[in-house]
Design a protein around this motif. Structure first.
Motif, mmCIF file in Angstrom:
data_model
loop_
_atom_site.group_PDB
_atom_site.id
_atom_site.type_symbol
_atom_site.label_atom_id
_atom_site.label_comp_id
_atom_site.label_asym_id
_atom_site.label_seq_id
_atom_site.Cartn_x
_atom_site.Cartn_y
_atom_site.Cartn_z
ATOM 1 N N GLU A 206 -13.017 21.274 2.443
ATOM 2 C CA GLU A 206 -11.986 22.402 2.333
ATOM 3 C C GLU A 206 -10.695 21.831 2.059
ATOM 4 N N ALA A 207 -9.847 22.702 1.383
ATOM 5 C CA ALA A 207 -8.391 22.163 1.613
ATOM 6 C C ALA A 207 -7.676 22.517 3.145
ATOM 7 N N VAL A 208 -7.317 21.607 3.560
ATOM 8 C CA VAL A 208 -6.563 21.695 5.080
ATOM 9 C C VAL A 208 -5.104 20.979 4.938
ATOM 10 N N GLU A 209 -4.569 21.001 5.945
ATOM 11 C CA GLU A 209 -3.320 20.312 6.320
ATOM 12 C C GLU A 209 -3.310 18.858 5.897
ATOM 13 N N PHE A 210 -4.380 18.353 6.263
ATOM 14 C CA PHE A 210 -4.650 16.839 5.865
ATOM 15 C C PHE A 210 -4.872 16.277 4.607
ATOM 16 N N THR A 211 -5.522 17.573 3.867
ATOM 17 C CA THR A 211 -5.636 17.135 2.583
ATOM 18 C C THR A 211 -4.181 16.940 1.637
ATOM 19 N N ALA A 212 -3.285 18.090 2.328
ATOM 20 C CA ALA A 212 -1.910 17.855 1.677
ATOM 21 C C ALA A 212 -1.185 16.509 1.880
ATOM 22 N N HIS A 213 -1.511 16.193 3.191
ATOM 23 C CA HIS A 213 -0.900 14.919 3.624
ATOM 24 C C HIS A 213 -1.305 13.817 2.798
ATOM 25 N N CYS A 214 -2.661 13.677 2.349
ATOM 26 C CA CYS A 214 -3.381 12.798 1.793
ATOM 27 C C CYS A 214 -2.927 12.886 0.134
ATOM 28 N N SER A 215 -2.883 14.017 -0.403
ATOM 29 C CA SER A 215 -2.248 14.262 -1.690
ATOM 30 C C SER A 215 -0.996 13.469 -1.967
ATOM 31 N N MET A 216 -0.170 13.806 -1.017
ATOM 32 C CA MET A 216 1.228 13.180 -0.923
ATOM 33 C C MET A 216 1.190 11.810 -1.043
ATOM 34 N N LYS A 217 0.237 11.103 0.099
ATOM 35 C CA LYS A 217 0.137 9.886 0.188
ATOM 36 C C LYS A 217 -0.365 9.009 -1.030
ATOM 37 N N TRP A 218 -1.282 10.035 -1.761
ATOM 38 C CA TRP A 218 -2.064 9.172 -2.885
ATOM 39 C C TRP A 218 -1.084 9.007 -3.995
ATOM 40 N N ALA A 219 0.011 10.120 -3.954
ATOM 41 C CA ALA A 219 1.029 10.091 -5.189
ATOM 42 C C ALA A 219 1.863 8.930 -4.785
ATOM 43 N N ILE A 220 2.259 8.583 -3.499
ATOM 44 C CA ILE A 220 2.895 7.409 -3.212
ATOM 45 C C ILE A 220 2.173 5.999 -3.492
ATOM 46 N N PHE A 221 0.962 5.979 -3.059
ATOM 47 C CA PHE A 221 0.227 4.609 -3.682
ATOM 48 C C PHE A 221 0.040 4.786 -5.134
ATOM 49 N N SER B 284 0.860 -0.348 2.110
ATOM 50 C CA SER B 284 1.200 -0.264 3.610
ATOM 51 C C SER B 284 0.841 -1.484 4.256
ATOM 52 N N PRO B 285 1.809 -1.905 5.358
ATOM 53 C CA PRO B 285 2.776 -0.811 5.932
ATOM 54 C C PRO B 285 4.056 -0.797 5.548
ATOM 55 N N ASP B 286 4.325 -1.137 4.131
ATOM 56 C CA ASP B 286 5.756 -1.168 3.540
ATOM 57 C C ASP B 286 5.783 -0.079 2.497
ATOM 58 N N ASP B 287 4.902 1.055 2.549
ATOM 59 C CA ASP B 287 4.881 2.317 1.884
ATOM 60 C C ASP B 287 5.997 3.202 2.412
ATOM 61 N N ILE B 288 6.224 4.412 1.477
ATOM 62 C CA ILE B 288 7.204 5.425 2.069
ATOM 63 C C ILE B 288 6.406 6.179 2.942
ATOM 64 N N LYS B 289 6.926 6.572 4.243
ATOM 65 C CA LYS B 289 6.501 7.423 5.332
ATOM 66 C C LYS B 289 6.938 8.573 5.060
ATOM 67 N N ILE B 290 6.043 9.682 5.257
ATOM 68 C CA ILE B 290 6.196 10.961 4.798
ATOM 69 C C ILE B 290 6.277 12.033 5.973
ATOM 70 N N ASP B 291 5.652 11.476 6.980
ATOM 71 C CA ASP B 291 5.720 12.413 8.210
ATOM 72 C C ASP B 291 5.422 11.710 9.213
ATOM 73 N N ASN B 292 4.793 12.430 10.253
ATOM 74 C CA ASN B 292 4.597 11.612 11.756
ATOM 75 C C ASN B 292 3.370 11.295 11.935
ATOM 76 N N TRP B 293 2.366 11.425 10.811
ATOM 77 C CA TRP B 293 1.028 10.984 10.734
ATOM 78 C C TRP B 293 0.763 9.293 10.339
ATOM 79 N N ASN B 294 2.053 9.132 9.972
ATOM 80 C CA ASN B 294 1.938 7.623 9.409
ATOM 81 C C ASN B 294 3.195 6.931 9.664
#
Length: 152
Positions: free
Chosen positions: A111-126, A142-152
């Protein structure tokens, strides 16, 4: 089921993009520096995400399902966050002029949940890290990637 999908054009030969996706060494250069395992079909690759201080944030194990030279890389996640287990990451490649197009899908989320949204943004960054790696020789894994929120 829910899917994450992205499309990115990389101004480079398809063989160079494939090489960065199809080997553990390549993955370590754009996704996470802590990548180990065997990138052959039927084998497992493990990626681990660490803070800049070296503390583990998370990890995933993926079975290499398909490697089609200059066409496709397919991983099936067997370990990691509960939401990832049983999902598939597929990188389909094709050439358009002087660009290699990467059609990426992280498929089969329950299912699409908040974590899916986080992962979508991180996939875009990677995926942008992959683009930079192949076009300039330097990715931002990682660990030199763009950090987008408090989950990474």
């Amino acid at each position: 089921m829910a899917d994450i999908i992205h499309r990115v054009g990389i101004k480079a030969p398809i063989s160079e993009v494939y090489k960065a996706l199809a080997s553990a060494e390549g993955v370590a250069s754009w996704w996470t520096r802590s990548t180990t395992g065997n990138s052959a079909v039927g084998k497992t690759i493990r990626v681990q995400f660490n803070s800049k201080e070296g503390k583990e944030i998370g990890s995933m194990d993926m079975l290499v399902k398909a490697l089609e030279q200059d066409k496709k890389v397919h991983w099936h996640f067997t370990g990691g966050p509960e939401e990832w287990i049983g999902t598939d990451a597929v990188f389909d490649l094709h050439a358009e002029g002087d660009h290699t197009i990467v059609l990426f899908g992280h498929r089969n989320w329950k299912e699409a949940v908040e974590f899916t949204a986080h992962c979508s943004m991180k996939w875009a960054i990677f995926l942008l890290s992959l683009k930079n790696l192949v076009e300039t020789g330097e990715g931002s894994p990682s660990p030199d990637d763009i950090k987008i929120d408090n989950w990474n």
